[in-house]
Design an enzyme around this catalytic site. Sequence first.
Site, PDB file in Angstrom:
ATOM      1  N   HIS A  25      48.474  41.791  37.398  1.00  0.00           N
ATOM      2  CA  HIS A  25      47.070  42.202  37.475  1.00  0.00           C
ATOM      3  C   HIS A  25      46.912  43.614  36.961  1.00  0.00           C
ATOM      4  CE1 HIS A  25      46.946  45.175  40.803  1.00  0.00           C
ATOM      5  NE2 HIS A  25      47.930  44.473  41.354  1.00  0.00           N
ATOM      6  N   CYS A  26      45.695  43.913  36.483  1.00  0.00           N
ATOM      7  CA  CYS A  26      45.353  45.272  36.073  1.00  0.00           C
ATOM      8  C   CYS A  26      44.382  45.827  37.100  1.00  0.00           C
ATOM      9  CB  CYS A  26      44.771  45.279  34.661  1.00  0.00           C
ATOM     10  SG  CYS A  26      43.225  44.362  34.492  1.00  0.00           S
ATOM     11  N   ALA A  27      43.456  46.656  36.691  1.00  0.00           N
ATOM     12  CA  ALA A  27      42.550  47.295  37.642  1.00  0.00           C
ATOM     13  C   ALA A  27      41.527  46.334  38.215  1.00  0.00           C
ATOM     14  CB  ALA A  27      41.829  48.466  36.969  1.00  0.00           C
ATOM     15  N   THR A  28      41.173  45.294  37.461  1.00  0.00           N
ATOM     16  CA  THR A  28      40.086  44.414  37.898  1.00  0.00           C
ATOM     17  C   THR A  28      40.381  42.934  37.722  1.00  0.00           C
ATOM     18  OG1 THR A  28      39.076  44.538  35.696  1.00  0.00           O
ATOM     19  CG2 THR A  28      38.334  46.155  37.333  1.00  0.00           C
ATOM     20  N   ARG A  29      41.470  42.578  37.039  1.00  0.00           N
ATOM     21  CA  ARG A  29      41.663  41.183  36.653  1.00  0.00           C
ATOM     22  C   ARG A  29      43.035  40.650  37.041  1.00  0.00           C
ATOM     23  NH1 ARG A  29      39.062  41.308  30.510  1.00  0.00           N
ATOM     24  NH2 ARG A  29      37.644  43.029  30.913  1.00  0.00           N
TER      25      ARG A  29
END
Length: 611
Positions: A25-29
């Site tokens: 995952h990244c910051a939002t996804r």
Amino acid sequence: MDYEGLAKEILTDVGGKENINTAWHCATRLRFKLKDEAKAQTEKIENLDGVVTVVQSAGQYQVVIGNSVANVFEPLSKLAGLGNGGESATTTDEPVEKDSLINRFIGFISSVFTPFLGAMAGTGVLKGLLTLLSVTGVLKETSGAYQIWYAAADGFFYFLPVFLAITAARRLKVNEFVAIGLAVALLYPNLVAAMGGKTQLDFFGIPVVSATYSSSVITILLAIWLLSYIQPVFDKFFHESVRNIFTPMFSLALLMPITVLAIGPLGNGVGTVLSGAVEAIYNVAPLIAGAIMGALWEVFVIFGVHWTFVPVITNTIAVSGHDPLQPILTVAVIAQAGALLGVFLKTKNTKLKSLSGSATLSALLGITEPGIYGVTLKLKKPFIFAVIGGAIGGAIAAVGGAQATAMTLVSLLGVPTFIGPGFMSAVIGLGVGFVIPTVLTYFFGVPAEEQTTTDLNETVSVGEQLNAPIQGTILPLSAVKDPVFASEAMGKGLAIVPTNNDLVAPADATVAAVYPSKHAIGLVTDAGAETLLHIGIDTVQLDGQHFEQFVEQGQKVKAGDKLVTFDRAAIAAAGYDTTVMMIVTNTPNYTISETPETEARNAWVLNLKAF
């Protein structure tokens, strides 16, 4: 929110753990590499409570969650057996994306030319001005002043292989000084004289093809590419006690003869073919070629493929001494400026007038992106009119034989480099390309709703105000090159094309989320606004490289406190968009209005009034 329940539903709907190759995952996804994306029930996932939307891009299946993505990934990673319960090593180690050959080529060209493009353009403008001074009789070519300035103007281009060696070595992660050594060896005066002499040079009986490597592009790039394969072999072969000496020595000893015997003739041959192809196209069908390039250049800019033309232009000048592309491309740029001027003259919307006015000046100087994304593309018709003007003006310039004598910015600053055969056709083409979109946009390109007055002094119901998190040019979210941000699926906000490298807190807040990739920060302001600050597009793939973070989760910050410092130039050189987004993720709780200003400074940019 039941994060574990949401994780179970997402895992089931993507086809179960057996359909997952990797996930992170990244910051939002949540980002998945699925074995078969057809097994994923996209519509069902998008309807889940807690999911914003689904994006399928770059071979990834992306489930947009928002700031709470880590809370969803932790149980998901346990359920899918992805690793140690969502610890940082598991959650953020993104697999290397095997991009297409075209995308990798564009990224490489962008990264090797971007660092010095401004300096090269500046020397090109200086060269054009010297030509103008010489033609008008102000300076004689034999004068000391002319020769000194010409050395400054032409020296950069002459030693271009050295600059390319530096940037290519950085991109390919090889020893910069070995790369520089190879480049300067190709330009070594004694070797240049020997290769240009009457007696053919040989290497142990193997004849060396005479060639000139000053100003060349392809040869040094091919040589550094080969070095990226040779250097690791020598590094493994030599013991660390002698590696720092023997690897450079043997690399140069092997690569220099290979370059002059094989790579150089190949590079020069490719360069000659490219230059000949460009010349042939414009000699055979200048009208069509000029119209196509004049019309499509800004489309190429939008998709980022314009970088592929930089080595072609540079090589053409090195081989033939002139380039027919730059006058046509300048017409396309000036056509965008004309469309922006038409909007500026017609609209009574204060914010749009301010944005289009500043963007007009930027476009005249060769920077069209703020105007395209903020105005012409948003309004659609002005962009189309600019394409029409660029096509007609470009055709005029091409038919008249306009050409540039130096590599520079495609802008009004580069016009002096057009002095010579076909100069008047370039001037006429520029004039036509500017006037047509200006007139068409003024009469037909601005929607009626944008022709009404918006008073800057109009009273705004003041609620919580978020200051600019970074300095730069303000753009609407719709201009961002990411469908999730542009559609406002994650919330309302704005984007800023940064002019400095420091991301600061927009208000007094608590740090709600930080990420090992350091490209995003989640904040909850003291007044309750949940805010996401996101640096760049897809910069999670840099895995924290070029970012330095100054805060931790749970930390209290004041408005203006530094959160993250990032290297804009390095990120752009790596092929990433550096636009900064500020999103209010709990948008349904507010009526949100934006500042009428177009430049982000130390002032409010978003006004939030709670329902």
